[in-house]
Motif scaffolding. Structure first.
Motif, PDB file in Angstrom:
ATOM      1  N   ASP A  46       1.385   0.029   9.700  1.00 10.63           N
ATOM      2  CA  ASP A  46      -0.015  -0.375   9.672  1.00 10.63           C
ATOM      3  C   ASP A  46      -0.282  -1.507  10.659  1.00 10.63           C
ATOM      4  O   ASP A  46       0.628  -2.000  11.330  1.00 10.63           O
ATOM      5  CB  ASP A  46      -0.472  -0.710   8.248  1.00 10.63           C
ATOM      6  CG  ASP A  46       0.149  -1.972   7.677  1.00 10.63           C
ATOM      7  OD1 ASP A  46       0.765  -2.758   8.430  1.00 10.63           O
ATOM      8  OD2 ASP A  46       0.012  -2.181   6.455  1.00 10.63           O
ATOM      9  N   GLN A  47      -1.537  -1.911  10.758  1.00 14.89           N
ATOM     10  CA  GLN A  47      -1.949  -2.944  11.712  1.00 14.89           C
ATOM     11  C   GLN A  47      -1.256  -4.280  11.466  1.00 14.89           C
ATOM     12  O   GLN A  47      -1.082  -5.066  12.383  1.00 14.89           O
ATOM     13  CB  GLN A  47      -3.468  -3.138  11.645  1.00 14.89           C
ATOM     14  CG  GLN A  47      -4.261  -1.913  12.025  1.00 14.89           C
ATOM     15  CD  GLN A  47      -4.143  -1.548  13.492  1.00 14.89           C
ATOM     16  OE1 GLN A  47      -3.805  -2.360  14.334  1.00 14.89           O
ATOM     17  NE2 GLN A  47      -4.420  -0.293  13.813  1.00 14.89           N
ATOM     18  N   GLU A 103       0.856  -1.185   0.000  1.00 11.45           N
ATOM     19  CA  GLU A 103       0.000   0.000   0.000  1.00 11.45           C
ATOM     20  C   GLU A 103       0.892   1.235   0.000  1.00 11.45           C
ATOM     21  O   GLU A 103       2.098   1.134  -0.097  1.00 11.45           O
ATOM     22  CB  GLU A 103      -0.901   0.014   1.250  1.00 11.45           C
ATOM     23  CG  GLU A 103      -1.782  -1.192   1.410  1.00 11.45           C
ATOM     24  CD  GLU A 103      -2.868  -1.314   0.384  1.00 11.45           C
ATOM     25  OE1 GLU A 103      -3.236  -0.301  -0.232  1.00 11.45           O
ATOM     26  OE2 GLU A 103      -3.345  -2.439   0.182  1.00 11.45           O
ATOM     27  N   LYS A 150      -1.505   2.422  12.313  1.00  5.42           N
ATOM     28  CA  LYS A 150      -1.642   2.354  13.772  1.00  5.42           C
ATOM     29  C   LYS A 150      -0.653   3.237  14.511  1.00  5.42           C
ATOM     30  O   LYS A 150      -0.856   3.570  15.661  1.00  5.42           O
ATOM     31  CB  LYS A 150      -1.522   0.919  14.264  1.00  5.42           C
ATOM     32  CG  LYS A 150      -0.130   0.344  14.232  1.00  5.42           C
ATOM     33  CD  LYS A 150      -0.057  -0.996  14.934  1.00  5.42           C
ATOM     34  CE  LYS A 150       1.378  -1.465  14.991  1.00  5.42           C
ATOM     35  NZ  LYS A 150       1.531  -2.682  15.748  1.00  5.42           N
ATOM     36  N   LEU A 171      -4.053   2.994   4.632  1.00  4.57           N
ATOM     37  CA  LEU A 171      -4.947   1.982   5.170  1.00  4.57           C
ATOM     38  C   LEU A 171      -4.469   1.468   6.527  1.00  4.57           C
ATOM     39  O   LEU A 171      -3.333   1.034   6.668  1.00  4.57           O
ATOM     40  CB  LEU A 171      -5.040   0.801   4.205  1.00  4.57           C
ATOM     41  CG  LEU A 171      -5.649   1.117   2.847  1.00  4.57           C
ATOM     42  CD1 LEU A 171      -5.593  -0.107   1.958  1.00  4.57           C
ATOM     43  CD2 LEU A 171      -7.083   1.596   3.013  1.00  4.57           C
ATOM     44  N   ASN A 172      -5.343   1.533   7.513  1.00  2.00           N
ATOM     45  CA  ASN A 172      -5.113   0.936   8.833  1.00  2.00           C
ATOM     46  C   ASN A 172      -3.786   1.333   9.487  1.00  2.00           C
ATOM     47  O   ASN A 172      -3.084   0.496  10.043  1.00  2.00           O
ATOM     48  CB  ASN A 172      -5.193  -0.588   8.740  1.00  2.00           C
ATOM     49  CG  ASN A 172      -6.542  -1.065   8.275  1.00  2.00           C
ATOM     50  OD1 ASN A 172      -7.560  -0.609   8.768  1.00  2.00           O
ATOM     51  ND2 ASN A 172      -6.565  -1.956   7.307  1.00  2.00           N
ATOM     52  N   THR A 205      -0.442   8.028  17.476  1.00  2.00           N
ATOM     53  CA  THR A 205      -1.366   7.114  16.818  1.00  2.00           C
ATOM     54  C   THR A 205      -2.366   7.898  15.963  1.00  2.00           C
ATOM     55  O   THR A 205      -3.193   7.303  15.291  1.00  2.00           O
ATOM     56  CB  THR A 205      -2.118   6.247  17.841  1.00  2.00           C
ATOM     57  OG1 THR A 205      -2.795   7.103  18.769  1.00  2.00           O
ATOM     58  CG2 THR A 205      -1.161   5.333  18.588  1.00  2.00           C
ATOM     59  N   THR A 220      -3.742  10.078  12.862  1.00  2.00           N
ATOM     60  CA  THR A 220      -3.454  10.177  11.431  1.00  2.00           C
ATOM     61  C   THR A 220      -4.081  11.435  10.835  1.00  2.00           C
ATOM     62  O   THR A 220      -3.835  11.759   9.682  1.00  2.00           O
ATOM     63  CB  THR A 220      -3.959   8.944  10.654  1.00  2.00           C
ATOM     64  OG1 THR A 220      -5.362   8.785  10.867  1.00  2.00           O
ATOM     65  CG2 THR A 220      -3.206   7.697  11.081  1.00  2.00           C
TER      66      THR A 220
END
Length: 102
Positions: free
Chosen positions: A87-88, A29, A50, A47-48, A66, A68
């Protein structure tokens, strides 16, 4: 290692830095920082995400968050910074950010 000598091991690393308004991605991504350049706040689109770290070009960690959206960078000096986002799933993304004066 023998007395009086030192052996250093070189470890290859890849970091691609492009134009300030560019997106830097890995094969999964990408992230985008906007507005870029900015004087007060930035947001990170990805995307996602964290965790976000912002570093000076010398590698000094200035911020860990944390958030964004609405990340306050108003206290940073004018200059170029590296943004690292995770990301996660544990994938890491890098982008360059330009902090401009007011």
């Amino acid at each position: 290692i023998t007395k009086g000598t030192c052996v250093l091991e070189t470890v290859p690393a890849k970091l691609r830095i492009e134009g300030v308004n560019s997106i830097i991605s890995n094969k999964y991504e990408s992230i985008k920082i906007f507005p870029n350049p900015s004087s007060d706040y930035i947001s990170i689109d990805g995307l996602n995400i964290k965790n976000v770290n912002i570093y000076t070009l010398e590698g000094k960690l200035l911020m860990n968050t944390t958030q964004t959206t609405s990340i306050n960078i108003s206290s940073f000096e004018t200059g170029i910074y590296l943004v690292k986002a995770e990301d996660q799933a544990g994938r890491t993304y890098y982008a360059k950010m330009l902090k401009r004066g007011k």
